[in-house]
Design a protein around this motif. Structure first.
Motif, PDB file in Angstrom:
ATOM      1  N   LYS A   1       0.812  -1.222   0.000  1.00  0.00           N
ATOM      2  CA  LYS A   1       0.000   0.000   0.000  1.00  0.00           C
ATOM      3  C   LYS A   1       0.846   1.273   0.000  1.00  0.00           C
ATOM      4  CE  LYS A   1      -3.784  -2.246   2.508  1.00  0.00           C
ATOM      5  NZ  LYS A   1      -4.563  -2.281   3.778  1.00  0.00           N
ATOM      6  N   VAL A   2       2.068   1.185   0.538  1.00  0.00           N
ATOM      7  CA  VAL A   2       2.958   2.347   0.574  1.00  0.00           C
ATOM      8  C   VAL A   2       4.356   1.905   0.142  1.00  0.00           C
ATOM      9  CG1 VAL A   2       1.670   3.524   2.404  1.00  0.00           C
ATOM     10  CG2 VAL A   2       3.556   1.992   3.005  1.00  0.00           C
ATOM     11  N   GLU A   3       5.184   2.866  -0.207  1.00  0.00           N
ATOM     12  CA  GLU A   3       6.525   2.563  -0.685  1.00  0.00           C
ATOM     13  C   GLU A   3       7.549   2.608   0.439  1.00  0.00           C
ATOM     14  OE1 GLU A   3       7.350   5.371  -3.757  1.00  0.00           O
ATOM     15  OE2 GLU A   3       6.041   4.393  -5.219  1.00  0.00           O
ATOM     16  N   LYS A   4       8.688   1.961   0.190  1.00  0.00           N
ATOM     17  CA  LYS A   4       9.824   2.016   1.104  1.00  0.00           C
ATOM     18  C   LYS A   4      10.303   3.454   1.215  1.00  0.00           C
ATOM     19  CE  LYS A   4      14.738   0.644   1.165  1.00  0.00           C
ATOM     20  NZ  LYS A   4      14.868   0.207   2.566  1.00  0.00           N
ATOM     21  N   LYS A   5      10.760   3.849   2.401  1.00  0.00           N
ATOM     22  CA  LYS A   5      11.314   5.179   2.616  1.00  0.00           C
ATOM     23  C   LYS A   5      12.808   5.048   2.920  1.00  0.00           C
ATOM     24  CE  LYS A   5       7.304   7.371   2.424  1.00  0.00           C
ATOM     25  NZ  LYS A   5       6.404   6.233   2.156  1.00  0.00           N
ATOM     26  N   LEU A   6      13.634   5.759   2.178  1.00  0.00           N
ATOM     27  CA  LEU A   6      15.073   5.727   2.410  1.00  0.00           C
ATOM     28  C   LEU A   6      15.432   6.527   3.655  1.00  0.00           C
ATOM     29  CD1 LEU A   6      16.445   6.155  -1.234  1.00  0.00           C
ATOM     30  CD2 LEU A   6      15.846   4.055  -0.009  1.00  0.00           C
ATOM     31  N   ILE A   7      16.610   6.234   4.205  1.00  0.00           N
ATOM     32  CA  ILE A   7      17.044   6.844   5.466  1.00  0.00           C
ATOM     33  C   ILE A   7      17.486   8.284   5.240  1.00  0.00           C
ATOM     34  CG2 ILE A   7      18.753   6.653   7.328  1.00  0.00           C
ATOM     35  CD1 ILE A   7      18.662   3.577   6.777  1.00  0.00           C
ATOM     36  N   SER A   8      17.251   9.106   6.248  1.00  0.00           N
ATOM     37  CA  SER A   8      17.499  10.547   6.197  1.00  0.00           C
ATOM     38  C   SER A   8      18.868  10.894   5.611  1.00  0.00           C
ATOM     39  CB  SER A   8      17.384  11.116   7.616  1.00  0.00           C
ATOM     40  OG  SER A   8      17.775  12.472   7.644  1.00  0.00           O
ATOM     41  N   CYS A   9      18.856  11.702   4.548  1.00  0.00           N
ATOM     42  CA  CYS A   9      20.084  12.069   3.853  1.00  0.00           C
ATOM     43  C   CYS A   9      19.795  13.237   2.918  1.00  0.00           C
ATOM     44  CB  CYS A   9      20.596  10.871   3.052  1.00  0.00           C
ATOM     45  SG  CYS A   9      22.077  11.169   2.060  1.00  0.00           S
ATOM     46  N   LEU A  10      20.747  14.152   2.805  1.00  0.00           N
ATOM     47  CA  LEU A  10      20.648  15.244   1.844  1.00  0.00           C
ATOM     48  C   LEU A  10      21.762  15.133   0.818  1.00  0.00           C
ATOM     49  CD1 LEU A  10      19.956  18.425   4.056  1.00  0.00           C
ATOM     50  CD2 LEU A  10      18.290  16.881   2.989  1.00  0.00           C
ATOM     51  N   GLY A  11      21.481  15.576  -0.393  1.00  0.00           N
ATOM     52  CA  GLY A  11      22.498  15.721  -1.417  1.00  0.00           C
ATOM     53  C   GLY A  11      22.696  17.203  -1.689  1.00  0.00           C
ATOM     54  N   LEU A  12      23.918  17.604  -1.931  1.00  0.00           N
ATOM     55  CA  LEU A  12      24.252  18.993  -2.254  1.00  0.00           C
ATOM     56  C   LEU A  12      24.896  19.008  -3.629  1.00  0.00           C
ATOM     57  CD1 LEU A  12      24.610  22.013  -1.508  1.00  0.00           C
ATOM     58  CD2 LEU A  12      26.760  21.373  -0.393  1.00  0.00           C
ATOM     59  N   ILE A  13      24.409  19.875  -4.518  1.00  0.00           N
ATOM     60  CA  ILE A  13      24.845  19.870  -5.904  1.00  0.00           C
ATOM     61  C   ILE A  13      25.235  21.272  -6.364  1.00  0.00           C
ATOM     62  CG2 ILE A  13      24.132  19.381  -8.286  1.00  0.00           C
ATOM     63  CD1 ILE A  13      22.003  17.476  -6.908  1.00  0.00           C
ATOM     64  N   ASP A  14      26.367  21.358  -7.048  1.00  0.00           N
ATOM     65  CA  ASP A  14      26.778  22.586  -7.716  1.00  0.00           C
ATOM     66  C   ASP A  14      26.938  22.238  -9.194  1.00  0.00           C
ATOM     67  OD1 ASP A  14      28.230  24.751  -8.873  1.00  0.00           O
ATOM     68  OD2 ASP A  14      28.935  25.348  -6.892  1.00  0.00           O
ATOM     69  N   LEU A  15      25.955  22.605 -10.004  1.00  0.00           N
ATOM     70  CA  LEU A  15      25.956  22.229 -11.412  1.00  0.00           C
ATOM     71  C   LEU A  15      27.075  22.905 -12.187  1.00  0.00           C
ATOM     72  CD1 LEU A  15      22.119  22.337 -12.157  1.00  0.00           C
ATOM     73  CD2 LEU A  15      23.550  20.303 -11.860  1.00  0.00           C
TER      74      LEU A  15
END
Length: 309
Positions: free
Chosen positions: A57-71
């Motif tokens: 009924k619901v999807e897996k949730k990944l563990i708390s994490c941020l990505g930082l990007i400089d294009l």
């Protein structure tokens, strides 16, 4: 009427789709995970919250994490190395594919959801070469003197870079990161939050802290200084799990919301809750408690959402 509509639009633009961000923002943060250290569903959980996943009924949730990007600089970083790092690095590569798998990892502390993903840089997996890993002094010592992490250092799979409290690290032109100590259960290392500053905007990332009143700083004042604040939201309220919650102290979402109760909607809109325990109703797409806070302006992090810097 026009002013009212304009106000509501301005207060709901914290999250934007990445494609639109790339048009106007060359530097941005993307959410790569929202769950507490043990993820969602959590191991051996037979409760209704996890049963919903097993029933499809619901999807897996990944563990708390941020990505930082400089294009423009063509560089990207992770904030925390979670057990879900394989998928999270792939998701980050969908934003920016470069020769180096990652340009660095900033660790917050030595609890399982925040550093154990480093193991995938080892020779049993990727066999990486000198991936920069930014750590505070105690965390650095822990990795150097305890296996299997010490093997990553010895084989030069990772290259440890020492951070210091309130000392900024310049990453690219106009992009810098500053660690700051916060009170937490520091069994093996210090715990830090991060201030991430781009050319135009800034953000806080504090996925773990004991209680706001134990910190030397005023969280409301700190949020007002930035444009976004990803804050510890492990539990929604007291009594959420069947054991003394003092054993795992975190600021309940309702406690944080109470601190911002008298602030205007613009300030509340900066708060982006993250790091949800599997028992937390905030993990559900819609919930009465969650919806009531969203109506007041508070934000709830979702995988794939991005904010421009």
């Amino acid at each position: 009427m026009f002013l009212v509509v304009l106000f509501l639009v301005s207060c709901t633009q914290v999250f934007q789709k990445t494609k639109n961000l790339q048009i106007h923002n060359r530097q941005y943060i993307t959410v790569l995970g929202t769950a507490q250290d043990a993820g969602y569903p959590q191991i051996n959980c037979q409760k209704s919250c996890c049963l919903s996943y097993h029933e499809g009924k619901v999807e897996k949730k990944l563990i708390s994490c941020l990505g930082l990007i400089d294009l423009q600089a063509k560089k990207k970083w992770l904030f925390d190395a979670t057990p879900d790092i394989t998928q999270q690095i792939q998701n980050l590569s969908n934003h920016l594919e470069t020769a180096s798998v990652i340009d660095g990892v900033f660790l917050t502390h030595a609890h399982i959801g925040h550093y154990t993903g480093l193991m995938y840089f080892g020779r049993e997996a990727m066999g990486a070469t000198q991936v920069p890993v930014y750590t505070m002094p105690k965390m650095k010592s822990y990795l150097e003197t305890n296996g299997p992490w010490s093997q990553l250092v010895a084989l030069k799979n990772i290259q440890l870079k020492t951070l210091n409290h309130n000392a900024a690290v310049d990453l690219t032109s106009g992009l810098k990161v500053t660690p700051f100590l916060v009170p937490h259960r520091d069994e093996f290392s210090e715990t830090v939050g991060y201030k991430i500053e781009g050319k135009n905007k800034s953000a806080l990332f504090i996925p773990d802290i004991n209680k706001w009143q134990l910190w030397e700083k005023d969280i409301v004042a700190e949020v007002k200084k930035v444009d976004y604040a990803f804050l510890d939201a492990t539990f929604f309220k007291d009594g959420e799990i069947p054991r003394p919650m003092s054993e795992v102290p975190h600021p309940f979402i309702v406690e944080t919301a109470k601190l911002f109760e008298t602030e205007d909607r613009f300030t509340k809109n900066k708060v982006i809750f993250i790091h949800f325990n599997h028992s937390n109703p905030a993990l559900q797409e819609s919930n009465t408690l969650k919806d009531s806070l969203k109506a007041k302006g508070f934000q709830f992090a979702e995988e794939g959402m991005s904010v421009g810097l």
